[in-house]
Write an enzyme that holds these catalytic residues in place. Structure first.
Site, PDB file in Angstrom:
ATOM      1  N   ALA A  69       0.832  -1.192   0.000  1.00 22.69           N
ATOM      2  CA  ALA A  69       0.000   0.000   0.000  1.00 22.69           C
ATOM      3  C   ALA A  69       0.873   1.250   0.000  1.00 22.69           C
ATOM      4  CB  ALA A  69      -0.919   0.006   1.219  1.00 22.69           C
ATOM      5  N   GLY A 114      -0.026  -5.260   0.051  1.00 24.22           N
ATOM      6  CA  GLY A 114      -0.943  -5.211  -1.079  1.00 24.22           C
ATOM      7  C   GLY A 114      -0.366  -5.808  -2.343  1.00 24.22           C
ATOM      8  N   GLU A 117      -1.080  -9.392  -2.009  1.00 24.56           N
ATOM      9  CA  GLU A 117      -2.526  -9.576  -2.175  1.00 24.56           C
ATOM     10  C   GLU A 117      -2.910  -9.514  -3.655  1.00 24.56           C
ATOM     11  OE1 GLU A 117      -4.619  -8.002   1.860  1.00 24.56           O
ATOM     12  OE2 GLU A 117      -3.481  -6.494   0.743  1.00 24.56           O
ATOM     13  N   GLU A 137       1.596  -6.132   7.494  1.00 24.97           N
ATOM     14  CA  GLU A 137       0.712  -5.071   7.967  1.00 24.97           C
ATOM     15  C   GLU A 137       0.679  -4.906   9.484  1.00 24.97           C
ATOM     16  OE1 GLU A 137      -0.736  -5.911   3.806  1.00 24.97           O
ATOM     17  OE2 GLU A 137       0.081  -7.068   5.494  1.00 24.97           O
TER      18      GLU A 137
END
Length: 260
Positions: A69, A114, A117, A137
């Site tokens: 992110a 991310g 992901e 995270e």
């Protein structure tokens, strides 16, 4: 391919039915709004073309697939904007996971947060020797919120998933292969390896391949009896409305099937 979402994501057809999507947002392909919009634009283009069978996602930045992110963005937004940003990340991953084509993440470098992901939302993952995978995270007081807590256990099991997420460690490529986080490991170029993977799947019926993915995914979401019933329904649908008639006829006639 207008404006190319600030040129941070580009895409091209490299062979019939195969689109390569390249991310280039220095320094580390942080999944900010421009990159997420670019991924949506690439999928829009694939939908418009209507003939994409496989999408390969790769990075043009050495050492990084996607670092996760956009933390700088997160540091400057309020709760409402945080929700909107998370929704955009999840929308990209969910759209990729349910796309009418197969997808391969070609990773050689860091795929963290991310970025992992995004890779897990793809149908398959190919890694180079420099691939490193993690969901760190918890180090910033969050959890993997773009599908990570759901997709990682389905790939590697509960215990390994908890190990990876609770320690926030980076999983090297060889371990990622051994636990099922990646599907192929190459010593060479990851894009070439991904294209070779595509070559192995070439000639099969895409509707049948997509049905395989759906039924395998259902095995993780439903009791055995319900999953078996879903399998029967998928098989029947392929026979009645898919490409099974052409495949069966071609087999009998000893020729290659003319799948769409």
């Amino acid at each position: 391919m207008a404006d190319r979402a600030e040129q941070v994501v580009t895409w091209e057809t490299v062979q019939p039915g195969v689109t390569v999507v390249t991310a280039l947002r220095p320094p580390a392909n942080a999944l900010g709004i421009p990159l997420l919009d670019g991924l949506h634009a690439a999928m829009d283009a694939a939908d418009a073309a209507g003939d994409v069978k496989v999408m390969i996602i790769v990075s043009a930045i050495p050492g990084f697939f996607a670092a996760g992110a956009d933390i700088k963005h997160l540091s400057s937004i309020d709760a409402e904007s945080f929700t909107a940003y998370g929704d955009k990340m999840r929308a990209v991953n969910d759209r990729l996971a349910t796309a009418p084509y197969l997808s391969i993440a070609a990773v050689d470098g860091l795929a963290l947060g991310g970025g992992l992901e995004l890779a897990m939302a793809c149908t398959l993952r190919v890694s180079g020797p420099g691939g490193k995978f993690g969901l760190p995270e918890v180090k910033i007081g969050l959890i993997p919120g773009a599908g990570g807590t759901q997709r990682l256990p389905r790939l590697v099991g509960r215990g390994r998933a908890l190990d990876i997420m609770l320690t926030a460690r980076q999983v090297p490529a060889d371990e990622a292969l051994s636990i099922g986080l990646v599907d192929r490991l190459t010593d060479g170029d990851v894009l070439e390896a991904a294209l070779a993977f595509v070559g192995e799947m070439k000639g099969a019926s895409l509707p049948a391949q997509r049905a395989v993915v759906r039924t395998v995914d259902a095995a993780f979401d439903t009791p055995l009896e319900e999953g078996a019933a879903y399998e029967v329904a998928q098989e029947q649908s392929l026979f009645e409305d898919g490409e099974a008639a052409e495949g069966i006829t071609a087999f009998v006639e000893k020729r290659r099937p003319n799948f769409r």
